[in-house]
Design a protein around this motif. Structure first.
Motif, PDB file in Angstrom:
ATOM      1  N   ALA A  65      -2.687  10.677  44.473  1.00 33.28           N
ATOM      2  CA  ALA A  65      -2.879   9.859  43.168  1.00 33.28           C
ATOM      3  C   ALA A  65      -4.292   9.301  42.920  1.00 33.28           C
ATOM      4  O   ALA A  65      -4.942   8.945  43.898  1.00 33.28           O
ATOM      5  N   GLY A  66      -4.776   9.446  41.758  1.00 33.13           N
ATOM      6  CA  GLY A  66      -5.831   8.844  41.296  1.00 33.13           C
ATOM      7  C   GLY A  66      -6.202   8.846  39.913  1.00 33.13           C
ATOM      8  O   GLY A  66      -5.440   9.688  39.106  1.00 33.13           O
ATOM      9  N   LEU A 113      -5.729   7.428  46.342  1.00 35.84           N
ATOM     10  CA  LEU A 113      -7.194   7.663  46.161  1.00 35.84           C
ATOM     11  C   LEU A 113      -7.914   6.582  45.348  1.00 35.84           C
ATOM     12  O   LEU A 113      -9.014   6.392  45.367  1.00 35.84           O
ATOM     13  N   GLY A 114      -7.092   5.826  44.381  1.00 37.40           N
ATOM     14  CA  GLY A 114      -7.625   4.822  43.613  1.00 37.40           C
ATOM     15  C   GLY A 114      -7.148   4.868  42.315  1.00 37.40           C
ATOM     16  O   GLY A 114      -7.229   5.794  41.345  1.00 37.40           O
ATOM     17  N   THR A 115      -6.446   3.532  41.856  1.00 40.26           N
ATOM     18  CA  THR A 115      -5.842   3.405  40.586  1.00 40.26           C
ATOM     19  C   THR A 115      -6.260   2.321  40.043  1.00 40.26           C
ATOM     20  O   THR A 115      -6.508   1.235  40.533  1.00 40.26           O
ATOM     21  N   SER A 133     -11.153   4.377  39.755  1.00 48.20           N
ATOM     22  CA  SER A 133     -11.030   5.295  38.900  1.00 48.20           C
ATOM     23  C   SER A 133     -12.292   6.246  38.907  1.00 48.20           C
ATOM     24  O   SER A 133     -13.271   5.758  39.493  1.00 48.20           O
ATOM     25  N   THR A 134     -12.223   7.602  38.350  1.00 52.53           N
ATOM     26  CA  THR A 134     -13.462   8.151  38.342  1.00 52.53           C
ATOM     27  C   THR A 134     -13.985   7.795  37.005  1.00 52.53           C
ATOM     28  O   THR A 134     -13.633   6.931  36.372  1.00 52.53           O
ATOM     29  N   ALA A 135     -15.358   8.079  36.779  1.00 52.52           N
ATOM     30  CA  ALA A 135     -16.145   7.612  35.514  1.00 52.52           C
ATOM     31  C   ALA A 135     -15.404   8.486  34.507  1.00 52.52           C
ATOM     32  O   ALA A 135     -14.893   9.716  34.596  1.00 52.52           O
ATOM     33  N   ASN A 136     -15.752   8.100  33.328  1.00 49.23           N
ATOM     34  CA  ASN A 136     -15.418   8.983  32.004  1.00 49.23           C
ATOM     35  C   ASN A 136     -16.493  10.103  32.067  1.00 49.23           C
ATOM     36  O   ASN A 136     -17.524   9.748  31.715  1.00 49.23           O
ATOM     37  N   PHE A 137     -16.011  11.204  32.215  1.00 47.73           N
ATOM     38  CA  PHE A 137     -17.039  12.309  32.274  1.00 47.73           C
ATOM     39  C   PHE A 137     -17.615  12.556  30.695  1.00 47.73           C
ATOM     40  O   PHE A 137     -18.522  13.458  30.595  1.00 47.73           O
ATOM     41  N   CYS A 138     -17.231  12.153  29.831  1.00 42.68           N
ATOM     42  CA  CYS A 138     -17.961  12.254  28.428  1.00 42.68           C
ATOM     43  C   CYS A 138     -19.181  11.415  28.494  1.00 42.68           C
ATOM     44  O   CYS A 138     -19.957  11.791  27.795  1.00 42.68           O
ATOM     45  N   LEU A 139     -19.139  10.573  29.520  1.00 39.99           N
ATOM     46  CA  LEU A 139     -20.290   9.706  29.405  1.00 39.99           C
ATOM     47  C   LEU A 139     -21.060   9.899  30.765  1.00 39.99           C
ATOM     48  O   LEU A 139     -22.423   9.321  30.585  1.00 39.99           O
ATOM     49  N   ALA A 140     -20.608  10.313  32.010  1.00 41.04           N
ATOM     50  CA  ALA A 140     -21.241  10.472  32.984  1.00 41.04           C
ATOM     51  C   ALA A 140     -20.626  11.273  34.040  1.00 41.04           C
ATOM     52  O   ALA A 140     -19.235  11.685  33.737  1.00 41.04           O
ATOM     53  N   PRO A 141     -21.063  11.706  35.050  1.00 44.50           N
ATOM     54  CA  PRO A 141     -20.401  12.556  35.991  1.00 44.50           C
ATOM     55  C   PRO A 141     -19.231  11.834  36.530  1.00 44.50           C
ATOM     56  O   PRO A 141     -19.197  10.664  36.651  1.00 44.50           O
ATOM     57  N   GLY A 238     -14.048  16.866  37.460  1.00 42.61           N
ATOM     58  CA  GLY A 238     -12.799  16.555  38.007  1.00 42.61           C
ATOM     59  C   GLY A 238     -12.236  15.290  38.350  1.00 42.61           C
ATOM     60  O   GLY A 238     -12.652  14.200  37.513  1.00 42.61           O
ATOM     61  N   GLY A 239     -11.174  15.122  39.193  1.00 47.35           N
ATOM     62  CA  GLY A 239     -10.762  13.814  39.499  1.00 47.35           C
ATOM     63  C   GLY A 239     -10.500  13.836  41.075  1.00 47.35           C
ATOM     64  O   GLY A 239     -10.720  14.650  41.751  1.00 47.35           O
ATOM     65  N   PHE A 240     -10.233  12.633  41.602  1.00 48.78           N
ATOM     66  CA  PHE A 240     -10.232  12.357  42.840  1.00 48.78           C
ATOM     67  C   PHE A 240      -9.066  13.257  43.717  1.00 48.78           C
ATOM     68  O   PHE A 240      -9.178  13.764  44.805  1.00 48.78           O
ATOM     69  N   GLU A 241      -8.030  13.283  42.895  1.00 46.18           N
ATOM     70  CA  GLU A 241      -6.914  14.221  43.289  1.00 46.18           C
ATOM     71  C   GLU A 241      -7.248  15.652  43.426  1.00 46.18           C
ATOM     72  O   GLU A 241      -6.493  16.355  44.117  1.00 46.18           O
TER      73      GLU A 241
END
Length: 348
Positions: A65-66, A113-115, A133-141, A238-241
């Motif tokens: 989960a992420g 993995l991080g929520t 969370s991952t970063a918003n990939f519209c703005l950064a990796p 991508g995402g952590f999961e």
């Protein structure tokens, strides 16, 4: 930890046992090929498990989960807090995969993995937080190099736990609001195809919502157009999961542990794993054809014949778990049917 381990060689299926299993199928009391895919599955499992009598008594399911920064772009019909809430639901036994795992007698591992909505320490959940969370990939990796490394290594650790439990099959599942958007982004980049071919309704978007999702993906793909390797595409989009699943699939193939792949998101991870390490492919079985737009295309790219087509699109490894009884039946038929000679039946 370095990602150099991804390039270690994979185990090799046993071609001799595959031939023996194929010959055995021809001697069973039925017309040749009359059990269709059940025969092919038994032969494949005999080859992968290096045994004349394949079995799936011990099944390991890891659900990763992420959360995803791209959820800020309004690409999901559900709020982001659901990810953390579902982690708790998995652990308490109320989710679909919880019921399926319990019914199958499978070992269910839940990995957080991080929520954004952190449920905290929960009995039965492996807490492996990389970031909220991952970063918003519209703005950064979406991920840093270190975060990608961590996620893929966590997936490999789940495979090690499965091996320690003497699992005969590994199933990966996922949970993360907006993760069909991330999966479509990764698949589009890996295949160099427009996101309209791969983006679907996810948790239930209408036609306007899907168009918006495609526009978000087009922005992201343009921003990260210089990501030229599978690992960079996975890191940026991508995402952590998804990264954890990719790492798990590579580690399972290296260890010689068969994998049953679930739906659209896990098949995207499988595509990434095969792109990184082509010898992963023989270790992958495919559970079902998801209703999510784009999944059928990924299955075709991977030359995969799924076991089921039930219109499923839940994720969580639910489709893979649903297919396990058929795989068990394939093994039972292979191991338990009489040959023509044993039964005294004429073989024309």
């Amino acid at each position: 930890m370095s990602l150099d381990w991804l390039h270690a060689p994979c185990a090799q299926p046993d071609a001799v046992l595959a031939d023996a299993a194929r010959a055995h199928q021809l001697q069973l009391t039925k017309p040749p090929g009359s059990l269709g895919l059940l025969e092919a599955l038994a032969i494949q499992l005999a080859s992968l498990q290096h045994t004349s009598k394949p079995a799936l008594e011990r099944v390991w399911i890891s659900v990763f989960a992420g959360d995803h920064g791209v959820a800020d772009e309004g690409v999901s019909a559900f709020p982001q807090v659901v990810t953390g809430e579902m982690v708790r639901n998995f652990a308490s036994g109320g989710a679909a995969i919880s019921v399926l795992a319990r019914t199958l007698g499978a070992n269910l591992e839940v990995v957080n993995l991080g929520t954004v909505n952190d449920p905290g320490d929960i009995p039965g959940v492996r807490r492996a937080i990389i970031a909220p969370s991952t970063a918003n990939f519209c703005l950064a990796p979406a991920m840093t190099v270190e975060q990608l490394d961590a996620a893929m290594s966590i997936g490999a650790q789940s495979v090690q736990a499965a091996l320690a439990a003497k699992a005969q099959l590994f199933i990966g599942g996922e949970m993360g609001i907006a993760n069909t958007t991330a999966a479509a982004a990764v698949a589009s980049a890996l295949l160099d195809e427009p996101p309209s071919c791969l983006a679907g309704a996810g948790t239930g978007l209408d036609a306007a919502g899907i168009r918006h999702k495609v526009s978000v993906l087009e922005r992201a793909l343009e921003r990260h157009a210089d990501a030229s390797t599978a690992l960079e595409q996975l890191r940026c989009l991508g995402g952590f999961e998804i990264a954890a699943l990719t790492g798990a699939y590579v580690a399972a193939a290296q260890a010689g542990l068969p994998v049953l792949v679930d739906g659209f998101i896990t098949t995207t991870a499988a595509l990434a794993a095969v792109t990184i390490q082509p010898d992963v492919r023989p270790w992958l079985l495919f559970a079902h054809r998801s209703k999510e737009h784009g999944h059928a295309h990924l299955l075709n790219v991977l030359a995969a014949q799924p076991v089921l087509d039930l219109g499923l699109r839940l994720g969580e490894a639910s489709g893979a778990a649903t297919a396990v009884p058929l795989l068990r039946l394939a093994c039972a038929l292979h191991n338990g049917m009489a040959t023509f000679e044993q039964a005294g039946v004429s073989n024309a």
